[in-house]
Design a protein around this motif. Structure first.
Motif, PDB file in Angstrom:
ATOM      1  N   VAL A  76      25.972  49.705   2.554  1.00 37.07           N
ATOM      2  CA  VAL A  76      25.575  49.163   3.853  1.00 37.07           C
ATOM      3  C   VAL A  76      26.399  49.879   4.919  1.00 37.07           C
ATOM      4  CG1 VAL A  76      25.373  47.107   5.294  1.00 37.07           C
ATOM      5  CG2 VAL A  76      25.108  46.914   2.795  1.00 37.07           C
ATOM      6  N   ASN A  77      25.714  50.610   5.780  1.00 40.74           N
ATOM      7  CA  ASN A  77      26.360  51.303   6.889  1.00 40.74           C
ATOM      8  C   ASN A  77      26.186  50.454   8.143  1.00 40.74           C
ATOM      9  OD1 ASN A  77      27.096  54.039   5.768  1.00 40.74           O
ATOM     10  ND2 ASN A  77      24.951  53.887   5.172  1.00 40.74           N
ATOM     11  N   VAL A  78      27.307  50.105   8.771  1.00 42.48           N
ATOM     12  CA  VAL A  78      27.290  49.255   9.953  1.00 42.48           C
ATOM     13  C   VAL A  78      27.830  50.051  11.135  1.00 42.48           C
ATOM     14  CG1 VAL A  78      28.190  47.141  11.000  1.00 42.48           C
ATOM     15  CG2 VAL A  78      27.702  47.198   8.539  1.00 42.48           C
ATOM     16  N   ARG A  79      27.111  49.987  12.245  1.00 47.51           N
ATOM     17  CA  ARG A  79      27.620  50.600  13.469  1.00 47.51           C
ATOM     18  C   ARG A  79      27.451  49.599  14.605  1.00 47.51           C
ATOM     19  NH1 ARG A  79      23.836  52.693  16.957  1.00 47.51           N
ATOM     20  NH2 ARG A  79      21.708  52.727  16.175  1.00 47.51           N
ATOM     21  N   VAL A  80      28.234  49.791  15.637  1.00 45.93           N
ATOM     22  CA  VAL A  80      28.224  48.872  16.771  1.00 45.93           C
ATOM     23  C   VAL A  80      27.532  49.512  17.960  1.00 45.93           C
ATOM     24  CG1 VAL A  80      30.502  49.599  17.625  1.00 45.93           C
ATOM     25  CG2 VAL A  80      29.653  47.295  18.148  1.00 45.93           C
ATOM     26  N   GLU A  81      26.783  48.687  18.676  1.00 48.79           N
ATOM     27  CA  GLU A  81      26.220  49.085  19.964  1.00 48.79           C
ATOM     28  C   GLU A  81      26.703  48.100  21.002  1.00 48.79           C
ATOM     29  OE1 GLU A  81      21.959  49.406  19.950  1.00 48.79           O
ATOM     30  OE2 GLU A  81      21.998  51.270  18.798  1.00 48.79           O
ATOM     31  N   ARG A  82      26.960  48.582  22.182  1.00 49.06           N
ATOM     32  CA  ARG A  82      27.359  47.692  23.265  1.00 49.06           C
ATOM     33  C   ARG A  82      26.147  46.898  23.713  1.00 49.06           C
ATOM     34  NH1 ARG A  82      31.176  52.051  26.337  1.00 49.06           N
ATOM     35  NH2 ARG A  82      32.839  51.982  24.791  1.00 49.06           N
ATOM     36  N   PRO A  83      26.308  45.570  23.850  1.00 47.33           N
ATOM     37  CA  PRO A  83      25.168  44.753  24.271  1.00 47.33           C
ATOM     38  C   PRO A  83      24.772  45.044  25.720  1.00 47.33           C
ATOM     39  CG  PRO A  83      27.161  43.421  24.120  1.00 47.33           C
ATOM     40  CD  PRO A  83      27.511  44.787  23.623  1.00 47.33           C
ATOM     41  N   ASN A  84      23.509  44.880  26.000  1.00 47.92           N
ATOM     42  CA  ASN A  84      22.961  45.036  27.352  1.00 47.92           C
ATOM     43  C   ASN A  84      23.185  46.423  27.934  1.00 47.92           C
ATOM     44  OD1 ASN A  84      22.253  42.244  27.275  1.00 47.92           O
ATOM     45  ND2 ASN A  84      24.375  41.761  27.804  1.00 47.92           N
ATOM     46  N   VAL A  85      23.295  47.431  27.064  1.00 49.66           N
ATOM     47  CA  VAL A  85      23.447  48.809  27.512  1.00 49.66           C
ATOM     48  C   VAL A  85      22.311  49.611  26.894  1.00 49.66           C
ATOM     49  CG1 VAL A  85      24.909  50.872  27.414  1.00 49.66           C
ATOM     50  CG2 VAL A  85      25.957  48.612  27.692  1.00 49.66           C
ATOM     51  N   VAL A  86      21.494  50.229  27.740  1.00 45.36           N
ATOM     52  CA  VAL A  86      20.346  50.972  27.246  1.00 45.36           C
ATOM     53  C   VAL A  86      20.790  52.265  26.566  1.00 45.36           C
ATOM     54  CG1 VAL A  86      18.189  52.123  27.882  1.00 45.36           C
ATOM     55  CG2 VAL A  86      18.823  49.964  28.973  1.00 45.36           C
ATOM     56  N   VAL A  87      21.640  53.028  27.227  1.00 42.14           N
ATOM     57  CA  VAL A  87      22.121  54.292  26.676  1.00 42.14           C
ATOM     58  C   VAL A  87      23.538  54.060  26.156  1.00 42.14           C
ATOM     59  CG1 VAL A  87      22.648  56.707  27.163  1.00 42.14           C
ATOM     60  CG2 VAL A  87      20.689  55.615  28.269  1.00 42.14           C
ATOM     61  N   GLN A  88      23.696  54.195  24.845  1.00 47.65           N
ATOM     62  CA  GLN A  88      24.996  53.982  24.225  1.00 47.65           C
ATOM     63  C   GLN A  88      25.898  55.188  24.456  1.00 47.65           C
ATOM     64  OE1 GLN A  88      25.979  51.060  22.662  1.00 47.65           O
ATOM     65  NE2 GLN A  88      24.051  50.316  23.513  1.00 47.65           N
ATOM     66  N   PRO A  89      27.223  54.986  24.407  1.00 47.16           N
ATOM     67  CA  PRO A  89      28.146  56.119  24.590  1.00 47.16           C
ATOM     68  C   PRO A  89      27.910  57.208  23.545  1.00 47.16           C
ATOM     69  CG  PRO A  89      29.335  54.029  24.507  1.00 47.16           C
ATOM     70  CD  PRO A  89      27.910  53.742  24.147  1.00 47.16           C
ATOM     71  N   ALA A  90      28.250  58.423  23.907  1.00 45.69           N
ATOM     72  CA  ALA A  90      28.154  59.533  22.947  1.00 45.69           C
ATOM     73  C   ALA A  90      28.987  59.196  21.714  1.00 45.69           C
ATOM     74  CB  ALA A  90      28.659  60.820  23.588  1.00 45.69           C
ATOM     75  N   GLY A  91      28.489  59.584  20.553  1.00 47.05           N
ATOM     76  CA  GLY A  91      29.211  59.327  19.314  1.00 47.05           C
ATOM     77  C   GLY A  91      28.944  57.955  18.725  1.00 47.05           C
ATOM     78  N   SER A  92      27.860  57.306  19.132  1.00 55.28           N
ATOM     79  CA  SER A  92      27.542  55.963  18.636  1.00 55.28           C
ATOM     80  C   SER A  92      26.673  55.975  17.385  1.00 55.28           C
ATOM     81  CB  SER A  92      26.849  55.153  19.738  1.00 55.28           C
ATOM     82  OG  SER A  92      27.745  54.879  20.786  1.00 55.28           O
ATOM     83  N   GLU A  93      26.259  57.145  16.951  1.00 52.54           N
ATOM     84  CA  GLU A  93      25.466  57.253  15.719  1.00 52.54           C
ATOM     85  C   GLU A  93      26.417  57.247  14.513  1.00 52.54           C
ATOM     86  OE1 GLU A  93      26.904  61.216  16.885  1.00 52.54           O
ATOM     87  OE2 GLU A  93      25.906  59.637  18.020  1.00 52.54           O
TER      88      GLU A  93
END
Length: 177
Positions: free
Chosen positions: A54-71
Motif C-alpha cells: 500500500v503506497n500512501v501519499r499526502v495531498e494538501r486539502p483544498n489545493v487544486v495544484v499540489q506542490p512539486a514532488g507530490s507524486e
C-alpha cells in the motif's frame, strides 16, 4: 525487537509519504533517501511473498495544484496489484477507504514504514490498532524530523500499539511461511 510470524497473504506493507518533496526533507536518524531505498526492498519482498503493498501519499486539502514532488517517488512507483491511497490528514485511514480496501482483501496484519515516524507512520499505526489490525513497525525503514522524536516513537509509543522489528526480520518472516 522481535522476529514476527507472518502469513503474507493476509499482510499489507503500508508505506507512508515516500514522495520526492518529503524524501528530500532533513530527517534523522536516517535520510529520506535511505528510508526510500529500504522501503523499496521491503516492497519487493512483500510482493514476491504474495503480500499487499500500500503506497500512501499526502495531498494538501483544498489545493487544486499540489506542490512539486507530490507524486510517489519513482523508485517506488506502484505496481499492478498494489493499492494507492491519497490522504489529506496525517494518518492514512481517515476518509481514504483504506480500512474497507484492507478488509476486502482479507488483510489482518499491517506493517508500517515511511516518513515521518512520529507523524504519518505513528498516526496510521494507532488507527490500524483501533481497527483491530495486528500492527508491526519496521523501525529501520522509517525516519523522523529529528532523532529524538523518532527514538521516542520507536522505543515508547510503538510497543504499546503493536510490535517492532527490523527490515531483515520482516523479510525473514515473509520467507518462513
Amino acid at each position: 525487537m522481535t522476529t514476527p510470524t507472518l502469513d503474507p497473504r493476509s499482510t499489507a506493507l503500508i508505506l507512508i509519504d515516500l514522495m520526492p518533496r518529503i524524501v528530500a526533507l532533513d530527517t534523522a536518524p536516517l535520510s529520506g533517501h535511505e528510508v526510500l531505498e529500504r522501503c523499496v526492498a521491503l516492497a519487493q519482498a512483500t510482493r514476491a511473498a504474495g503480500g499487499l503493498v500500500v503506497n500512501v501519499r499526502v495531498e494538501r486539502p483544498n489545493v487544486v495544484v499540489q506542490p512539486a514532488g507530490s507524486e510517489f517517488a519513482p523508485e517506488l512507483d506502484p505496481q499492478p496489484g498494489d493499492l494507492e491511497i491519497v490522504k489529506r490528514t496525517v494518518g492514512a485511514f481517515h476518509q481514504t477507504g483504506l480500512d474497507d480496501a484492507l478488509q476486502t482483501r482479507g488483510i489482518e496484519t499491517v506493517v508500517l514504514g515511511g516518513i515521518a515516524t512520529n507523524f504519518g507512520v505513528e498516526s496510521t499505526g494507532r488507527v490500524a490498532d483501533e481497527h483491530g489490525y495486528r500492527t508491526i513497525y519496521v523501525t529501520d525503514a522509517m525516519t523522523g524530523l529529528d532523532a529524538y522524536a523518532h527514538e521516542f516513537a520507536v522505543s515508547y509509543v510503538f510497543p504499546r500499539f503493536g510490535e517492532t522489528c527490523t527490515g531483515t526480520e520482516y523479510v525473514a518472516a515473509l520467507s518462513r511461511r
